[in-house]
Write an enzyme that holds these catalytic residues in place. Structure first.
Site, PDB file in Angstrom:
ATOM      1  N   ASP A   2     -13.576  42.669  37.169  1.00  9.29           N
ATOM      2  CA  ASP A   2     -14.968  42.639  36.732  1.00  9.29           C
ATOM      3  C   ASP A   2     -15.079  43.172  35.306  1.00  9.29           C
ATOM      4  O   ASP A   2     -14.343  44.080  34.929  1.00  9.29           O
ATOM      5  CB  ASP A   2     -15.832  43.476  37.686  1.00  9.29           C
ATOM      6  CG  ASP A   2     -17.306  43.136  37.569  1.00  9.29           C
ATOM      7  OD1 ASP A   2     -17.635  42.128  36.908  1.00  9.29           O
ATOM      8  OD2 ASP A   2     -18.121  43.884  38.128  1.00  9.29           O
ATOM      9  N   ASN A  50     -20.611  33.135  42.442  1.00 10.31           N
ATOM     10  CA  ASN A  50     -20.454  32.797  41.019  1.00 10.31           C
ATOM     11  C   ASN A  50     -20.940  31.385  40.673  1.00 10.31           C
ATOM     12  O   ASN A  50     -21.138  31.059  39.503  1.00 10.31           O
ATOM     13  CB  ASN A  50     -18.989  32.935  40.570  1.00 10.31           C
ATOM     14  CG  ASN A  50     -18.516  34.376  40.453  1.00 10.31           C
ATOM     15  OD1 ASN A  50     -17.339  34.664  40.612  1.00 10.31           O
ATOM     16  ND2 ASN A  50     -19.432  35.300  40.174  1.00 10.31           N
TER      17      ASN A  50
HETATM   18  C1  IPE Z   1     -15.333  38.649  35.547  1.00 13.85           C
HETATM   19  O1  IPE Z   1     -16.274  39.470  35.009  1.00 13.85           O
HETATM   20  C2  IPE Z   1     -15.645  38.204  36.955  1.00 13.85           C
HETATM   21  C3  IPE Z   1     -15.282  36.792  37.196  1.00 13.85           C
HETATM   22  C4  IPE Z   1     -16.161  35.913  37.639  1.00 13.85           C
HETATM   23  C5  IPE Z   1     -13.924  36.355  36.942  1.00 13.85           C
HETATM   24  P1  IPE Z   1     -17.822  39.111  34.894  1.00 13.85           P
HETATM   25  O2  IPE Z   1     -17.987  37.737  34.393  1.00 13.85           O
HETATM   26  O3  IPE Z   1     -18.488  39.417  36.185  1.00 13.85           O
HETATM   27  O4  IPE Z   1     -18.259  40.144  33.775  1.00 13.85           O
HETATM   28  P2  IPE Z   1     -19.580  41.021  33.698  1.00 13.85           P
HETATM   29  O5  IPE Z   1     -19.789  41.675  35.014  1.00 13.85           O
HETATM   30  O6  IPE Z   1     -20.694  40.092  33.343  1.00 13.85           O
HETATM   31  O7  IPE Z   1     -19.277  42.001  32.617  1.00 13.85           O
HETATM   32 MG    MG Z   2     -19.429  41.044  36.948  1.00  9.30          MG
END
Ligand code: IPE
Ligand code: MG
Length: 229
Positions: A2, A50
């Site tokens: 994350d 996502n």
């Molecule tokens: C990576 O970080 C998580 C994935 C989907 C690979 P994020 O995209 O959630 O980053 P933040 O939380 O916005 O900083």
């Molecule tokens: Mg994130």
């Protein structure tokens, strides 16, 4: 994994560049897990939630998985790594599905260590899909409902052949599980380093491992030193 978006945001860059940089942390972490003799490493790369991100970002995450597998499969295979992808396959493109199937098939006989990619993964979704498989087996008369215990049930999960995680690391300082390995993490230890994922280094991985080594795991029992026969 994350913090890619925040990593990019702090530099005035688009989020997609944070994800690209995150891939470098993936490579470091996968290699370092091998160097440290970790038998199973699972990376949460894309959650079912996502899909709610902007289409361009979703596309970038899809294409990053495609590029990662294409670029690193040879190295992983040469290093005797078995690749398993957990998560729902139904929503993925035909091309990505084929790439995943090929990577799994090509590395199936490897027995050095496991790299598990959680992609289009959600813990509740995995459990529901496992229940569907178990119910279908019961309907076919292959299993009686009361034969289904924790052990038997876990064989219907995407992680069927894998052990439960000992340590779950979530970067970026968020104190949440966010639907990751819900069933399997019942007795996992957790680490929440504040580092954003693209900055996660070998040294930080070692720090989490060293901290894990000091934990006393009881699995609901009493410490070994207090256990009387
Ligand atoms: C990576 O970080 C998580 C994935 C989907 C690979 P994020 O995209 O959630 O980053 P933040 O939380 O916005 O900083
Ligand atoms: Mg994130």
């Amino acid at each position: 994994m994350d913090g890619n978006g925040r990593w990019a945001g702090r530099r005035g860059l688009p989020r997609t560049l944070g994800h690209r940089q995150g891939i470098e942390a993936v490579r470091r972490t996968v290699r370092h897990a091998g160097a440290r003799g970790i038998a199973v490493l699972t990376l949460f790369a894309f959650s079912r939630e996502n899909w709610n991100r902007p289409q361009a970002e979703v596309n970038e995450l899809m294409s990053l998985l495609r590029r990662y597998i294409s670029a690193d499969l040879d190295e992983l295979d040469e290093n005797n790594v078995r690749i398993t992808v957990i998560g729902g396959r139904a929503d993925l493109s035909e091309e990505l599905t084929r790439l995943i199937d090929d990577a799994e098939a090509r590395t199936r006989q490897n027995d050095g260590r496991d790299l598990v990619l959680a992609f289009n993964y959600g813990g509740r979704d995995e459990i529901v899909r496992a229940v569907q498989r178990a119910a279908a087996a019961a309907a076919r008369g292959e299993i009686a409902p009361d034969e289904l215990d924790e052990e038997t049930f876990s064989r219907y999960l995407d992680t069927a052949a894998l052990p439960d995680p000992d340590l779950v690391i979530r970067t970026s300082g968020e104190l949440r599980i966010s639907n990751f390995l819900l069933w399997q993490s019942a007795y996992a230890e957790y680490a929440f380093p504040k580092t954003l994922w693209p900055d996660f280094s070998e040294a930080m991985f070692d720090e989490a491992l060293a901290d894990y080594a000091t934990r006393q795991r009881r699995f609901g029992a009493v410490p070994v030193s207090l256990a009387k026969p």
